[in-house]
Design a protein around this motif. Structure first.
Motif, PDB file in Angstrom:
ATOM      1  N   GLU A  13      -7.161  38.126  -8.366  1.00 19.05           N
ATOM      2  CA  GLU A  13      -7.198  37.736  -9.906  1.00 19.05           C
ATOM      3  C   GLU A  13      -7.369  36.377 -10.176  1.00 19.05           C
ATOM      4  N   TYR A  30      -6.253  50.279  -5.655  1.00 18.18           N
ATOM      5  CA  TYR A  30      -5.636  49.000  -6.266  1.00 18.18           C
ATOM      6  C   TYR A  30      -6.616  48.560  -7.450  1.00 18.18           C
ATOM      7  N   ARG A  31      -6.125  47.819  -8.440  1.00 21.05           N
ATOM      8  CA  ARG A  31      -6.646  47.387  -9.357  1.00 21.05           C
ATOM      9  C   ARG A  31      -6.281  45.803  -9.709  1.00 21.05           C
ATOM     10  N   ARG A  32      -7.165  45.000 -10.149  1.00 20.25           N
ATOM     11  CA  ARG A  32      -6.792  43.558 -10.716  1.00 20.25           C
ATOM     12  C   ARG A  32      -6.901  43.266 -11.908  1.00 20.25           C
ATOM     13  N   ASN A  33      -5.888  42.865 -12.816  1.00 22.91           N
ATOM     14  CA  ASN A  33      -5.839  42.714 -14.131  1.00 22.91           C
ATOM     15  C   ASN A  33      -5.869  43.970 -14.907  1.00 22.91           C
ATOM     16  N   LYS A  34      -5.137  44.906 -14.175  1.00 21.97           N
ATOM     17  CA  LYS A  34      -5.157  46.473 -14.782  1.00 21.97           C
ATOM     18  C   LYS A  34      -6.031  47.360 -14.616  1.00 21.97           C
ATOM     19  N   ASN A  35      -7.217  46.883 -14.708  1.00 19.22           N
ATOM     20  CA  ASN A  35      -8.395  48.039 -14.751  1.00 19.22           C
ATOM     21  C   ASN A  35      -9.524  47.487 -13.793  1.00 19.22           C
TER      22      ASN A  35
END
Length: 47
Positions: A13, A30-35
């Motif tokens: 992120e 896994y996701r960064r910044n929620k999406n």
């Protein structure tokens, strides 16, 4: 998610143009910044 995995997600992120080299296939979900998908380099399995 382990603490080490969470640290790598957080670093992705902070540095959004970076690639993550990993042997852990969990990073596919896994996701960064929620999406946002994390750009990964996952070597092929060695037989």
């Amino acid at each position: 998610m382990s603490l080490a995995d969470a640290c790598l997600v957080r670093m992705s992120e902070i540095y959004p143009n970076s690639l993550l080299l990993t042997l852990d296939r969990d990073f596919i979900i896994y996701r960064r910044n929620k999406n946002q998908v994390i750009d990964l380099i996952i070597p092929d399995e060695i037989t």
